[in-house]
Design a protein around this motif. Structure first.
Motif, mmCIF file in Angstrom:
data_model
loop_
_atom_site.group_PDB
_atom_site.id
_atom_site.type_symbol
_atom_site.label_atom_id
_atom_site.label_comp_id
_atom_site.label_asym_id
_atom_site.label_seq_id
_atom_site.Cartn_x
_atom_site.Cartn_y
_atom_site.Cartn_z
ATOM 1 N N ASN A 94 0.907 -1.114 -0.147
ATOM 2 C CA ASN A 94 0.030 -0.096 0.145
ATOM 3 C C ASN A 94 1.060 1.225 -0.108
ATOM 4 O O ASN A 94 0.513 2.302 -0.634
ATOM 5 C CB ASN A 94 -0.858 0.031 1.202
ATOM 6 N N TRP A 97 2.647 2.211 -3.452
ATOM 7 C CA TRP A 97 1.856 2.900 -4.525
ATOM 8 C C TRP A 97 2.299 4.375 -4.838
ATOM 9 O O TRP A 97 2.472 4.857 -5.730
ATOM 10 C CB TRP A 97 0.223 2.699 -4.393
ATOM 11 N N THR A 98 2.167 5.288 -3.695
ATOM 12 C CA THR A 98 2.247 6.485 -3.745
ATOM 13 C C THR A 98 3.672 6.985 -4.326
ATOM 14 O O THR A 98 3.664 7.946 -4.981
ATOM 15 C CB THR A 98 2.309 7.061 -2.247
ATOM 16 N N ALA A 110 2.635 1.318 -11.169
ATOM 17 C CA ALA A 110 1.623 1.711 -10.146
ATOM 18 C C ALA A 110 0.457 0.984 -10.407
ATOM 19 O O ALA A 110 -0.210 0.357 -9.580
ATOM 20 C CB ALA A 110 1.289 3.157 -9.966
ATOM 21 N N GLU A 113 0.979 -2.664 -9.587
ATOM 22 C CA GLU A 113 1.159 -2.644 -8.358
ATOM 23 C C GLU A 113 -0.246 -2.653 -7.469
ATOM 24 O O GLU A 113 -0.363 -3.355 -6.516
ATOM 25 C CB GLU A 113 2.111 -1.572 -7.613
ATOM 26 N N ILE A 114 -0.949 -1.646 -7.964
ATOM 27 C CA ILE A 114 -2.232 -1.700 -7.182
ATOM 28 C C ILE A 114 -3.196 -2.901 -7.535
ATOM 29 O O ILE A 114 -4.137 -3.085 -6.427
ATOM 30 C CB ILE A 114 -3.360 -0.309 -7.487
ATOM 31 N N ALA A 150 -7.643 1.579 -8.446
ATOM 32 C CA ALA A 150 -7.355 0.849 -9.671
ATOM 33 C C ALA A 150 -7.844 1.371 -10.878
ATOM 34 O O ALA A 150 -6.978 1.632 -11.813
ATOM 35 C CB ALA A 150 -7.528 -0.532 -9.490
ATOM 36 N N THR A 153 -6.414 4.806 -11.365
ATOM 37 C CA THR A 153 -5.065 4.812 -11.757
ATOM 38 C C THR A 153 -4.840 4.353 -13.349
ATOM 39 O O THR A 153 -3.996 5.021 -13.964
ATOM 40 C CB THR A 153 -4.364 3.759 -11.142
#
Length: 165
Positions: A94, A97-98, A110, A113-114, A150, A153
């Motif tokens: 978590n 991601w940022t 990203a 990854e999410i 997601a 994103t």
């Protein structure tokens, strides 16, 4: 004796809150310039305003901490080590991601990854549910928000090929 047990439970909850908000702080550190960056991105019409993310994530981190605490209080890491380890792993994913999105501008990474994060949350919720239905249920808003995040994103990554790799 009851006071000692109650003190242990309160300290345990405080500990889980600290762990969850440490992950939040790591993400917040990476997103110091996120507001400006987010405003500069081409976003879909349905994208929430930037100011909404902080309050939503605050509530979600509190729910996550309570969820982990409920599992922990039934025997700690001795009895729930694998479930709590999975929780801690998804929490670290978590926080990553940022950094991927806002600092390194890695939209594709990203997004991948999410998706992994969503699967890890689903797995954690299932494992927690077996130990405490309330603990599992408390992760469902988090799962739903990450599903939404997601899709967002993906949309932002695809709408900003000149900024996000």
């Amino acid at each position: 004796m009851a006071l000692t047990t109650m003190s242990k439970q309160i300290l345990g909850l405080f500990g889980w809150l600290c762990i969850c908000f440490a992950a939040a702080a790591l993400g917040a550190f990476a997103s110091v310039q996120a507001g400006t960056f987010y405003q500069a991105l081409v976003r879909p019409d349905w994208a929430p305003p930037g100011w909404l993310f902080g309050p939503v994530w605050t509530v979600l981190y509190v729910l996550m901490a309570i969820s982990a605490w409920l599992v922990w209080r039934e025997g700690g890491f001795r009895k729930a080590g694998s479930a709590l380890s999975l929780f801690l792993f998804q929490l670290s994913v978590n926080a990553l991601w940022t950094w991927l999105f806002f600092v390194w501008h890695q939209g594709g990474l990203a997004f991948a990854e999410i998706l992994l994060l969503w699967l890890l949350i689903l797995g954690t919720a299932r494992v927690f549910w077996r130990r405490s239905r309330v603990a599992g249920a408390l992760l469902l808003p988090y799962l739903a928000w990450v599903a939404f995040a997601a899709v967002l994103t993906w949309a932002i990554w695809k709408g900003n090929p000149h900024i996000l790799v």
